[in-house]
Design a protein around this motif. Structure first.
Motif, PDB file in Angstrom:
ATOM      1  N   THR A  65      -2.185 -12.276  -8.263  1.00 55.76           N
ATOM      2  CA  THR A  65      -3.093 -10.962  -7.899  1.00 55.76           C
ATOM      3  C   THR A  65      -2.764  -9.638  -8.413  1.00 55.76           C
ATOM      4  OG1 THR A  65      -3.194 -11.904  -5.698  1.00 55.76           O
ATOM      5  CG2 THR A  65      -3.961  -9.752  -5.451  1.00 55.76           C
ATOM      6  N   GLU A  66      -3.889  -9.150  -9.144  1.00 53.02           N
ATOM      7  CA  GLU A  66      -3.511  -7.963 -10.106  1.00 53.02           C
ATOM      8  C   GLU A  66      -2.903  -6.744  -9.145  1.00 53.02           C
ATOM      9  OE1 GLU A  66      -5.498  -5.154 -13.054  1.00 53.02           O
ATOM     10  OE2 GLU A  66      -6.746  -5.440 -11.615  1.00 53.02           O
ATOM     11  N   CYS A  67      -3.357  -6.553  -8.085  1.00 46.25           N
ATOM     12  CA  CYS A  67      -2.926  -5.313  -7.163  1.00 46.25           C
ATOM     13  C   CYS A  67      -3.065  -5.646  -5.684  1.00 46.25           C
ATOM     14  CB  CYS A  67      -3.654  -4.256  -7.506  1.00 46.25           C
ATOM     15  SG  CYS A  67      -3.394  -2.560  -6.480  1.00 46.25           S
ATOM     16  N   ILE A  68      -2.120  -5.424  -5.058  1.00 44.81           N
ATOM     17  CA  ILE A  68      -2.009  -5.651  -3.507  1.00 44.81           C
ATOM     18  C   ILE A  68      -1.588  -4.148  -2.892  1.00 44.81           C
ATOM     19  CG2 ILE A  68      -1.430  -7.937  -3.796  1.00 44.81           C
ATOM     20  CD1 ILE A  68       1.314  -7.243  -2.442  1.00 44.81           C
ATOM     21  N   ALA A  69      -2.075  -4.162  -1.641  1.00 42.96           N
ATOM     22  CA  ALA A  69      -1.658  -2.902  -1.059  1.00 42.96           C
ATOM     23  C   ALA A  69      -0.559  -3.143   0.298  1.00 42.96           C
ATOM     24  CB  ALA A  69      -2.832  -2.032  -0.671  1.00 42.96           C
ATOM     25  N   MET A  70       0.116  -2.097   0.253  1.00 48.87           N
ATOM     26  CA  MET A  70       1.289  -2.160   1.354  1.00 48.87           C
ATOM     27  C   MET A  70       0.886  -0.665   2.335  1.00 48.87           C
ATOM     28  SD  MET A  70       2.905  -4.960   0.911  1.00 48.87           S
ATOM     29  CE  MET A  70       4.379  -4.993   1.803  1.00 48.87           C
ATOM     30  N   LEU A  71       0.516  -1.210   3.606  1.00 46.75           N
ATOM     31  CA  LEU A  71       0.176   0.029   4.374  1.00 46.75           C
ATOM     32  C   LEU A  71       1.333   0.171   5.416  1.00 46.75           C
ATOM     33  CD1 LEU A  71      -2.084   1.825   5.581  1.00 46.75           C
ATOM     34  CD2 LEU A  71      -3.375  -0.127   6.238  1.00 46.75           C
TER      35      LEU A  71
ATOM     36  N   ILE B  70       9.900  -7.256  -0.013  1.00 45.92           N
ATOM     37  CA  ILE B  70      10.083  -7.821  -1.505  1.00 45.92           C
ATOM     38  C   ILE B  70       9.492  -9.392  -1.472  1.00 45.92           C
ATOM     39  CG2 ILE B  70      11.586  -8.603  -3.348  1.00 45.92           C
ATOM     40  CD1 ILE B  70      12.748  -5.991  -3.226  1.00 45.92           C
ATOM     41  N   ASN B  71      10.142 -10.119  -0.754  1.00 48.71           N
ATOM     42  CA  ASN B  71       9.594 -11.574  -0.914  1.00 48.71           C
ATOM     43  C   ASN B  71       8.201 -11.833  -0.580  1.00 48.71           C
ATOM     44  OD1 ASN B  71      12.312 -12.009  -0.968  1.00 48.71           O
ATOM     45  ND2 ASN B  71      12.544 -13.084   0.922  1.00 48.71           N
ATOM     46  N   PHE B  72       7.846 -10.842   0.426  1.00 47.14           N
ATOM     47  CA  PHE B  72       6.153 -10.946   0.607  1.00 47.14           C
ATOM     48  C   PHE B  72       5.214 -10.710  -0.670  1.00 47.14           C
ATOM     49  CE2 PHE B  72       2.183  -8.721   1.446  1.00 47.14           C
ATOM     50  CZ  PHE B  72       1.399  -9.563   2.410  1.00 47.14           C
ATOM     51  N   ILE B  73       5.712  -9.395  -1.161  1.00 47.19           N
ATOM     52  CA  ILE B  73       5.042  -9.064  -2.359  1.00 47.19           C
ATOM     53  C   ILE B  73       5.149 -10.211  -3.648  1.00 47.19           C
ATOM     54  CG2 ILE B  73       4.881  -7.057  -4.166  1.00 47.19           C
ATOM     55  CD1 ILE B  73       5.867  -5.260  -1.838  1.00 47.19           C
ATOM     56  N   ASP B  74       6.387 -10.591  -3.724  1.00 46.06           N
ATOM     57  CA  ASP B  74       6.780 -11.549  -4.923  1.00 46.06           C
ATOM     58  C   ASP B  74       5.829 -12.928  -4.730  1.00 46.06           C
ATOM     59  OD1 ASP B  74       8.441 -10.110  -6.289  1.00 46.06           O
ATOM     60  OD2 ASP B  74      10.345 -10.925  -5.506  1.00 46.06           O
TER      61      ASP B  74
ATOM     62  N   GLU C   7       0.950  -7.274 -10.416  1.00 47.88           N
ATOM     63  CA  GLU C   7       1.230  -6.413 -11.378  1.00 47.88           C
ATOM     64  C   GLU C   7       1.358  -4.846 -11.021  1.00 47.88           C
ATOM     65  OE1 GLU C   7      -0.621  -6.527 -15.491  1.00 47.88           O
ATOM     66  OE2 GLU C   7      -1.646  -8.014 -14.735  1.00 47.88           O
ATOM     67  N   TYR C   8       0.591  -4.725  -9.874  1.00 45.49           N
ATOM     68  CA  TYR C   8       0.786  -3.303  -9.368  1.00 45.49           C
ATOM     69  C   TYR C   8       0.687  -3.483  -7.875  1.00 45.49           C
ATOM     70  CZ  TYR C   8      -0.987  -2.447 -14.005  1.00 45.49           C
ATOM     71  OH  TYR C   8      -1.087  -2.334 -15.470  1.00 45.49           O
TER      72      TYR C   8
ATOM     73  N   THR D 142       3.656   0.226 -10.682  1.00 43.45           N
ATOM     74  CA  THR D 142       3.847  -0.766 -11.503  1.00 43.45           C
ATOM     75  C   THR D 142       4.908  -1.702 -10.756  1.00 43.45           C
ATOM     76  OG1 THR D 142       3.110   0.141 -13.580  1.00 43.45           O
ATOM     77  CG2 THR D 142       4.476  -1.903 -13.752  1.00 43.45           C
ATOM     78  N   TRP D 143       4.711  -2.952 -10.237  1.00 40.95           N
ATOM     79  CA  TRP D 143       5.618  -3.806  -9.430  1.00 40.95           C
ATOM     80  C   TRP D 143       6.830  -3.917 -10.024  1.00 40.95           C
ATOM     81  CZ3 TRP D 143       7.693  -3.840  -5.037  1.00 40.95           C
ATOM     82  CH2 TRP D 143       8.427  -5.416  -4.700  1.00 40.95           C
ATOM     83  N   LYS D 144       7.132  -4.161 -11.186  1.00 39.80           N
ATOM     84  CA  LYS D 144       8.212  -4.657 -11.957  1.00 39.80           C
ATOM     85  C   LYS D 144       9.355  -3.334 -11.823  1.00 39.80           C
ATOM     86  CE  LYS D 144       8.664  -5.483 -16.614  1.00 39.80           C
ATOM     87  NZ  LYS D 144       8.211  -5.879 -17.800  1.00 39.80           N
ATOM     88  N   LYS D 145       8.610  -2.197 -12.179  1.00 40.27           N
ATOM     89  CA  LYS D 145       9.463  -1.059 -12.191  1.00 40.27           C
ATOM     90  C   LYS D 145       9.870  -0.814 -10.740  1.00 40.27           C
ATOM     91  CE  LYS D 145       9.406   0.722 -16.208  1.00 40.27           C
ATOM     92  NZ  LYS D 145      10.383   1.150 -17.073  1.00 40.27           N
TER      93      LYS D 145
END
Length: 405
Positions: free
Chosen positions: A4-10, A111-115, A120-121, A198-201
């Motif tokens: 997924t290119e971009c996800i949102a965390m609210l 972090i595990n959820f996002i991974d 990328e973002y 940028t997620w990696k950063k």
């Protein structure tokens, strides 16, 4: 799982203590707004309208009603097999950590959820702001600038600037310095609490922040200054639409009444950028022969026999004949009985204002404006016949007949 290119965390876990009794039993993002919405409808709708269909909602304080409201995400088109909306509570996450300690720690614990989505973002959003914004345009700006972090920026009136985290920005949009709520501001470029990373950063800085025993694990205080100090590319994305942080009683009251003010520039009927909500089906509203309604918003299911001026009434509110409601917000199921007067007030869900009672007061009739403020009546509270509740009070217990507060 597909990338997924971009996800949102609210971020929706705040206690909302400045909203007092309105958040006694519900999370701040679940507080009603604008006749039929909840505050969280805005960031959720912005995500979908911006093409972001994977959203993590981080809950903590009094999450039950918020969780129930979001459900499977269907009203926002977020009931999807891949992605969709996910409620993320602190106790379900890594290392058995309990409460989220701060905004950065809340994302760190997930972090595990996002991974899982390998984005990328990552957009990090607040759950207590009223605004319409295309995060896709912000993401495009972020990519063009090859940024590690992009912060949405709004120019605020100078007299209000000391309430915000402020930025100094060069001609290219690069952020050169920060000031957190300074007494004597030197910038009026305020952070809106809307971030694109940028997620990696971000992942790298979240881990470093978690390992710093002196950190308060906050984006504005710790993570973003650390990125800035390390020379990462930080940019400000200019936003010039309507935006309101509804973290206080006054700002929530103002944001509701802004809907009645054409100059406020917030249009919720715009079909090109719909704000979706979980609507409870209910009957149309009814105005009797004695009703007089001016400059107001009256929602479905209301029964009106009295006079309403410059007010927002949510669903299933009753205002009996001879009652008066001015400059007020009346939440679902509240009842204002005959002869009662409600002025400059917020009446929470299912409260009852009995006959002849008076709640709130007009600031023009107040001798000392320092003692004036919006009066708040909590949910399910009854204000007795002919009782009087003054300006600026928050009432979370029943008031007896004839009692003066």
């Amino acid at each position: 799982m597909a990338k997924t290119e971009c996800i949102a965390m609210l971020l929706a876990g705040g206690q909302g203590s400045r909203l007092g009794i309105l958040t006694k039993s519900i999370a701040k993002p679940a507080v009603p707004y604008g006749g039929k919405y909840r505050i969280i409808d805005f960031p959720l709708s912005n995500c979908v309208n911006s093409g972001i269909y994977t959203v993590g909602v981080l809950t903590q304080y009094q999450p039950l009603e918020l969780n129930d409201y979001i459900g499977n995400g269907q009203p926002w088109d977020l009931d999807r097999n891949e992605g969709g909306v996910h409620i993320l509570s602190p106790y379900q996450q890594i290392k058995g950590t309990e409460w989220y300690k701060g905004t950065a720690n809340a994302i760190y614990q997930n972090i595990n959820f996002i991974d899982r989505y390998d984005p990328e973002y990552v957009a990090v959003l607040s759950g207590d702001h009223i605004y319409k914004m295309d995060y896709g345009k912000m993401l495009q700006f972020h990519k063009e600038k090859d940024a590690a972090c992009t912060i949405a920026m709004l120019e605020v009136p100078w007299e209000e600037a000391s309430r915000f985290g402020l930025m100094f920005v060069d001609d290219d949009g690069a952020i050169t310095a920060f000031e957190e709520k300074p007494k004597n501001p030197r910038s009026n470029k305020a952070s809106m609490g809307v971030y694109m990373f940028t997620w990696k950063k971000l992942r790298e800085y979240l881990i470093a922040d978690e390992n710093d025993p002196d950190s308060s694990n906050d984006f504005g205080k710790n993570v973003i200054p650390a990125m800035h100090g390390a020379g990462e590319r930080l940019f400000a994305y200019r936003f010039d639409g309507y935006w309101k942080d509804v973290g206080t009683i006054d700002s929530l009251w103002e944001a509701n009444l802004d809907l009645l003010n054409p100059k406020a520039n917030i249009d919720l009927s715009d079909s090109s950028w719909r704000i979706y909500c979980k609507n409870q089906s209910t009957a149309p509203h009814y105005l009797s022969d004695t009703a007089k309604v001016e400059n107001s918003m009256v929602s479905a299911g209301c029964i009106i026999g009295g006079r309403i001026d410059y007010s927002v009434l949510f669903s299933n509110v009753t205002v009996e004949e001879g009652a008066e409601v001015d400059y007020s917000i009346v939440m679902p199921g509240a009842v204002i009985k005959s002869g009662a007067k409600v002025r400059y007030a917020m009446i929470a869900e299912n409260a009852v204002i009995e006959s002849g009672a008076e709640v709130g007061e007009d600031p023009e009739k107040c001798d000392d404006l320092n003692n004036w403020g919006v009066t708040v009546i909590g949910s399910d509270v009854a204000i007795g016949k002919n009782a009087r509740v003054s300006a600026k009070l928050m009432i979370d217990q029943d008031v007896k007949e004839g009692e003066v507060k």
